[in-house]
Design an enzyme around this catalytic site. Structure first.
Site, mmCIF file in Angstrom:
data_model
loop_
_atom_site.group_PDB
_atom_site.id
_atom_site.type_symbol
_atom_site.label_atom_id
_atom_site.label_comp_id
_atom_site.label_asym_id
_atom_site.label_seq_id
_atom_site.Cartn_x
_atom_site.Cartn_y
_atom_site.Cartn_z
ATOM 1 N N CYS A 1 0.850 -1.181 0.000
ATOM 2 C CA CYS A 1 0.000 0.000 0.000
ATOM 3 C C CYS A 1 0.890 1.236 0.000
ATOM 4 C CB CYS A 1 -0.936 0.086 1.199
ATOM 5 S SG CYS A 1 -2.100 -1.264 1.283
ATOM 6 N N ARG B 1 3.983 -0.365 -4.846
ATOM 7 C CA ARG B 1 3.687 -0.857 -3.499
ATOM 8 C C ARG B 1 2.388 -1.651 -3.432
ATOM 9 N NH1 ARG B 1 6.921 2.367 0.171
ATOM 10 N NH2 ARG B 1 5.735 1.548 1.904
ATOM 11 N N TRP C 1 -2.561 -2.908 -1.655
ATOM 12 C CA TRP C 1 -2.209 -4.327 -1.737
ATOM 13 C C TRP C 1 -3.087 -4.994 -0.693
ATOM 14 C CZ3 TRP C 1 -0.132 -8.098 1.554
ATOM 15 C CH2 TRP C 1 0.307 -9.260 0.920
ATOM 16 N N ASN D 1 -1.780 2.471 5.518
ATOM 17 C CA ASN D 1 -0.853 1.410 5.126
ATOM 18 C C ASN D 1 -0.483 0.653 6.382
ATOM 19 O OD1 ASN D 1 1.205 -0.186 4.103
ATOM 20 N ND2 ASN D 1 2.727 1.452 4.138
ATOM 21 N N GLY D 2 -0.770 -0.644 6.422
ATOM 22 C CA GLY D 2 -0.476 -1.442 7.615
ATOM 23 C C GLY D 2 -1.660 -2.326 7.931
ATOM 24 N N GLU E 1 17.728 -18.033 -6.245
ATOM 25 C CA GLU E 1 17.313 -16.710 -6.734
ATOM 26 C C GLU E 1 16.734 -16.818 -8.159
ATOM 27 O OE1 GLU E 1 16.560 -13.861 -5.990
ATOM 28 O OE2 GLU E 1 17.025 -12.499 -7.624
ATOM 29 N N GLU F 1 8.082 -15.679 -9.681
ATOM 30 C CA GLU F 1 7.292 -14.479 -9.409
ATOM 31 C C GLU F 1 6.812 -13.764 -10.654
ATOM 32 O OE1 GLU F 1 9.119 -11.529 -6.845
ATOM 33 O OE2 GLU F 1 11.049 -11.763 -7.806
ATOM 34 N N HIS G 1 18.694 -36.847 -3.325
ATOM 35 C CA HIS G 1 17.974 -37.216 -2.092
ATOM 36 C C HIS G 1 16.478 -36.964 -2.202
ATOM 37 C CE1 HIS G 1 21.720 -38.034 -0.069
ATOM 38 N NE2 HIS G 1 22.204 -36.878 -0.539
ATOM 39 N N LYS H 1 5.962 -4.574 -4.085
ATOM 40 C CA LYS H 1 7.408 -4.384 -3.981
ATOM 41 C C LYS H 1 7.876 -4.319 -2.531
ATOM 42 C CE LYS H 1 11.445 -3.283 -5.708
ATOM 43 N NZ LYS H 1 12.179 -4.416 -6.298
#
Ligand code: M6R
Length: 608
Positions: free
Chosen positions: A2, A27, A74, A98-99, A478, A485, A501, A603
């Site tokens: 957000c 965001r 988000w 935001n939160g 990575e 993604e 394994h 992000k």
């Protein structure tokens, strides 16, 4: 997650708020909205989906006013929809947040009993109704705002318009970042310095627990105890051009191609290119440290995993690495007086930030490698080292990662020199290799057609396996994360020796295996693992160098090869990361996914 923005202006703000949200869209992009306060009336415009939807809603029904707030979401609580989009508005109050308000269910129940009608499924709507409730009880707008903050548990950056207070914005910060900017007769707020970059360079960061009342001319700050406080204004220069694609089709591609410059600036900020000697901005006493705990999330975590090899092999310093969200609750006993090193592009990732606070409480010397100056982690750490990647907008981290590795490599050299385990000659050799990285990266970037060809193999796959040993193992992880993604292909990064394994059972014609095999002490063993894949009918693509190619040809291993330059212990993981980025980029392009704004992601992850 957000992004929030606000303008107390001397001219109309609505379109400028939307423009500001464009710089914050990285965001979150589930929905967006703006609200203005004009002549005692609150006006709102919201839309589900990306900002283009908000722009077209605004174009067909513009709103007016010189004071306003905006939000890009988000989703945490409640599906992405217009009704769950911020700002959340009552007849008296408009709120962007935001939160997460963790005790929202309890507050909501009490407010409903008092007759408040909720329309969304969000946690944020309790903020709107709590303030409205205090106003209904006769509290002044400022007192209602202050009283409400005591009710909220969890994390928030809040910006609030209250109907009866023209020219005033109420803001608060706990756990989520918030910056105030000062312009010519205007005041701004935002989630980061980037959103304010075209408007002002004069910035002031709220500290944890702070709240403030803003007018177009001034800001009054209060700390968490309600005491009036001064917060320093800093001049922060950020190039707003970073938020344009600069002729590239995607931010991710632009950022991949910025790596020669970004890595050069990072390396040369730490190593003098003429004397080839280190010139670190702060002096860490590595001799006083017996063990380093490195903590981060996502791609930044993979840098710690590479650094573990370097610090242990070159500086002879034991390193433990951990994912921040696990570290926080593992109650790991840390040695008194030890060092804890945190890595973050944003400097705001809540899991990493909270882990840092915990390490401080456990008497650790805290070191951060961070890309955003003045971010929460930058300001909290005892020692800060900056990557010079510049703003990274693409959700998939690329240039920040290679710059993180460049900083960690240099810190490792510093530790090794100070601990007397690296001679001057050896140190200079490593320094030369790091200084030469930009040229090597540039060369790798020129071989686009090689990666496009491998992407054709990955395109139809449902799964992919990435294998590597030593410092190539974290790069395998990575590479797999990058592919997951942005192309939505399920991928795993595995230690090549561990394949037998378990994962070897998956090998078939449908699952491409990417093998990373630079010439190093692990290469021959990795190539044996490649043989095991081929022997079971698997399709493998091997990223290796001249020596690897010779081995593969001598042993007649039927595998596709992408030839890389010859590398060293410190440069191999940095250089091999670059084709992994391009591979996922081209695969995503072929699959037609949204490269810069992949589904479900954001992000900057400021919720737990
Ligand atoms: O800002 P940070 O480096 O703390 O972010 C950590 C992760 O959220 C981030 O690396 C994430 O995994 C990226 N999307 C990976 O490309």
């Amino acid at each position: 997650m957000c992004g929030i923005v606000g303008i107390l202006g001397n001219k109309p703000v609505a379109q400028r708020l939307i423009d500001g949200l464009k710089r914050l869209e990285y965001r979150g992009y589930d929905s967006a909205g703006i609200a203005t306060l004009e002549s005692g009336l609150l006006h709102v415009c919201r839309a589900q989906g990306k900002l283009v939807a908000l722009q077209s809603a605004f174009d067909s029904s513009p709103i007016i006013g010189n004071l306003g707030i905006g939000h890009t979401r988000w989703a945490t609580h409640g599906v992405p929809s217009e009704v769950n989009a911020h700002p959340h508005v009552s007849s008296k109050v408009a709120v962007v947040h935001n939160g997460i308000i963790e005790n929202y269910a309890h507050l909501k129940e009490a407010l409903i009993k008092k007759g408040h009608a909720f329309v969304s499924q969000t946690d944020t709507e309790v903020v709107t109704h709590t303030i409205t409730d205090y106003l209904n009880q006769g509290l002044s707008p400022f007192d209602a705002f202050k009283a409400s903050l005591k009710d909220f548990h969890g994390a928030y950056a809040l910006a609030i318009l209250i109907k009866d207070t023209p020219d005033t914005l109420f803001v608060a910060r706990r756990g989520s970042p918030l910056v105030v900017g000062f312009g010519d007769g205007e005041t701004y707020i935002g989630s980061d310095a980037l959103v304010l970059a075209p408007w002002t360079k004069q910035l002031c960061y709220l500290e944890e627990g702070d709240y403030a009342i803003l007018t177009p001319e001034k800001a009054m700050f209060y700390n968490e105890y309600g005491q009036s406080v001064d917060r320093p204004i800093k001049t922060i220069s950020i190039n707003a051009d970073a938020v344009t694609k600069g002729g590239y089709d995607h931010f991710m591609l632009k950022e991949i191609f910025e790596q020669p410059t970004a890595v050069k600036e990072t390396v040369e900020s730490l190593i003098d290119p003429v004397s080839e000697r280190l010139k670190l901005p702060v002096d860490v006493d590595w001799n006083a440290i017996t063990k380093i705990t490195m903590v981060a999330c996502g791609t930044s975590y993979f840098s710690t995993a590479v650094a573990k090899y370097w610090f242990e092999m070159i500086a002879k310093l034991p390193v433990e690495v951990d994912i921040a969200s696990e570290f926080r609750y593992r109650e790991s006993p840390l040695p008194k007086g030890g060092a804890a090193l945190f890595i973050s592009q944003s400097g705001e990732t809540i899991d990493t930030l909270e882990a840092m606070k915990q390490a401080k409480e456990m008497d650790q010397t805290t070191i951060v490698v961070v890309n955003v100056p003045e971010s929460s982690m930058d300001r909290l750490a005892d020692y800060s080292f900056h990557t010079k990647a510049g703003p990274e907008i693409g959700v998939a981290s690329t240039k920040a990662f290679t710059c993180q590795l460049a900083v960690l490599a240099t810190l490792c050299l510093d530790a090794a020199i100070k601990r007397g385990v690296l001679s001057d000659v050896e140190a200079k050799e490593y320094a030369q290799q790091l200084l030469n990285l930009p040229n090597e990266i540039y060369g790798i970037l020129q071989k686009e057609s090689d990666y496009q060809q491998v992407a054709e193999t990955l395109k139809p796959a449902r799964d992919a396996l990435y294998l590597g040993r030593g410092t190539s193992f974290p790069i395998a992880m990575e590479g797999a994360l990058k592919l997951k993604e942005i192309s939505y292909i399920h991928a795993e990064g595995y230690a090549a020796g561990e394949m037998k394994h378990g994962p070897i059972a998956l090998i078939d014609q449908l699952m491409p295996v990417i093998v990373l095999a630079p010439f190093d002490k692990w290469m021959v063993k990795t190539l044996s693992n490649l043989q095991e894949v081929i022997a079971r009918g698997g399709i493998a693509i091997c990223f290796t160098d001249r020596i690897g190619r010779e081995h593969i040809q001598k042993d007649q291993i039927p595998t596709q090869i992408v030839e890389m330059p010859m590398t060293h212990l410190m440069t191999a993981p940095i250089l091999y990361a670059v084709p992994m980025q391009l591979l996922s980029y081209y695969t995503a392009l072929l699959r037609g996914t949204d490269v810069d704004q992949p589904r479900n992601l954001a992000k900057s992850v400021t919720v737990e």
